[in-house]
Design a protein around this motif. Sequence first.
Motif, PDB file in Angstrom:
ATOM      1  N   VAL A  63     -22.215  -4.039 -53.904  1.00  0.00           N
ATOM      2  CA  VAL A  63     -21.363  -3.988 -54.637  1.00  0.00           C
ATOM      3  C   VAL A  63     -20.090  -4.314 -53.654  1.00  0.00           C
ATOM      4  O   VAL A  63     -19.726  -3.752 -52.792  1.00  0.00           O
ATOM      5  CB  VAL A  63     -21.004  -2.459 -55.164  1.00  0.00           C
TER       6      VAL A  63
ATOM      7  N   PHE B  12     -22.067  -7.587 -57.244  1.00  0.00           N
ATOM      8  CA  PHE B  12     -21.159  -7.261 -58.051  1.00  0.00           C
ATOM      9  C   PHE B  12     -19.804  -7.253 -57.591  1.00  0.00           C
ATOM     10  O   PHE B  12     -19.853  -6.951 -56.245  1.00  0.00           O
ATOM     11  CB  PHE B  12     -21.262  -5.879 -58.748  1.00  0.00           C
ATOM     12  N   ASP B  13     -18.901  -7.759 -57.956  1.00  0.00           N
ATOM     13  CA  ASP B  13     -17.466  -7.637 -57.244  1.00  0.00           C
ATOM     14  C   ASP B  13     -16.250  -7.688 -58.691  1.00  0.00           C
ATOM     15  O   ASP B  13     -16.819  -8.258 -59.699  1.00  0.00           O
ATOM     16  CB  ASP B  13     -17.279  -9.054 -56.663  1.00  0.00           C
TER      17      ASP B  13
ATOM     18  N   ASN C 169     -22.540  -3.200 -61.728  1.00  0.00           N
ATOM     19  CA  ASN C 169     -22.672  -2.565 -60.469  1.00  0.00           C
ATOM     20  C   ASN C 169     -23.724  -1.231 -60.920  1.00  0.00           C
ATOM     21  O   ASN C 169     -23.524  -0.380 -60.489  1.00  0.00           O
ATOM     22  CB  ASN C 169     -21.433  -2.354 -60.059  1.00  0.00           C
TER      23      ASN C 169
ATOM     24  N   ASN D 272     -22.607  -0.308 -50.907  1.00  0.00           N
ATOM     25  CA  ASN D 272     -21.367  -0.174 -51.064  1.00  0.00           C
ATOM     26  C   ASN D 272     -20.567  -1.244 -50.079  1.00  0.00           C
ATOM     27  O   ASN D 272     -20.316  -0.576 -48.833  1.00  0.00           O
ATOM     28  CB  ASN D 272     -20.629   0.923 -51.107  1.00  0.00           C
TER      29      ASN D 272
ATOM     30  N   SER E 206     -17.669  -2.723 -50.629  1.00  0.00           N
ATOM     31  CA  SER E 206     -16.461  -2.715 -51.101  1.00  0.00           C
ATOM     32  C   SER E 206     -15.433  -1.859 -50.120  1.00  0.00           C
ATOM     33  O   SER E 206     -15.836  -1.009 -49.404  1.00  0.00           O
ATOM     34  CB  SER E 206     -16.079  -2.352 -52.496  1.00  0.00           C
TER      35      SER E 206
ATOM     36  N   MET F  33     -19.929   2.871 -57.520  1.00  0.00           N
ATOM     37  CA  MET F  33     -21.263   2.942 -58.628  1.00  0.00           C
ATOM     38  C   MET F  33     -21.121   4.198 -59.075  1.00  0.00           C
ATOM     39  O   MET F  33     -20.779   5.230 -58.438  1.00  0.00           O
ATOM     40  CB  MET F  33     -22.243   2.306 -58.046  1.00  0.00           C
TER      41      MET F  33
END
Length: 277
Positions: free
Chosen positions: A131, A155-156, A183, A193, A195, A207
Amino acid sequence: MIRGTTKLIAHLGYPTATFKSPMIYNPWFERRGIDAVVVPMGCKAEDYPEFLRLLFRLSNIHGALVTMPHKVSTLALADRISVTARIAGAANALRLAEDGAIEADMFDGEGFVRGVSGKGRTLAGTSALVVGCGGVGSAIAASLAKAGVARLALFDPQASSAEALADRIAAAYPAITLQTGSNDPAGFDLVVNASPLGMRDTDPLPMDPERISDTTFVGEVVMKSEITPLLHAARAKGCAYQIGTDMLFEQIPAYLEFFGFPKPSVEELHASAAISY
């Protein structure tokens, strides 16, 4: 002691309050008697291209560590780029070559994978969700693909970032199964993670931890606290996990080699570090 002969390594990013690298590098330099220092330098994105050019005109600059939000934009500013950095689409290390060229490389992914593998997890043939597809997420995804994961979900919030990363990985590793757009951590052997979520107390979780299996390994890159909200939830479920600074410790030997310094063991770095939260 900083003196006129000290090699300067800039730590470039914004904001600098959460930087941990100086507390690892500088005690180790002192312990080894190496005349070098890592200095945090807060630089906003709009100032970065001009500042970087001026920084590398200093007579005592040796290199730079690069962190958010500059890892992706650094590629366009370097004269030479490693293969790993090209696949990741980002760089987190710069050095000044003997001919004056600025050379870029990326070690985030290697550090993360080495940390996971060192905890006894086999990555080949497994499934993973990453993510966050910025600089650090792209590097981790590229290294997971290199390590042989069979299925990789990306995922973004900016869907185009995840899709572009998937295209780069597919070109280099055509056998891997790639997914984008979700996510949801359910059904993965590893979730990461990558991000910035978790740096602020008001951040949402990256998430849904209720969807994480207790057999899933949970990885974190945020270093503001040792146990982030995501890791707190994962630990409560009984998941194995990796804290953000583990990735940092694992990649530092590769960084130091890149800068032309001796290569320490992770244990030696831990013994001298002055990490605090």
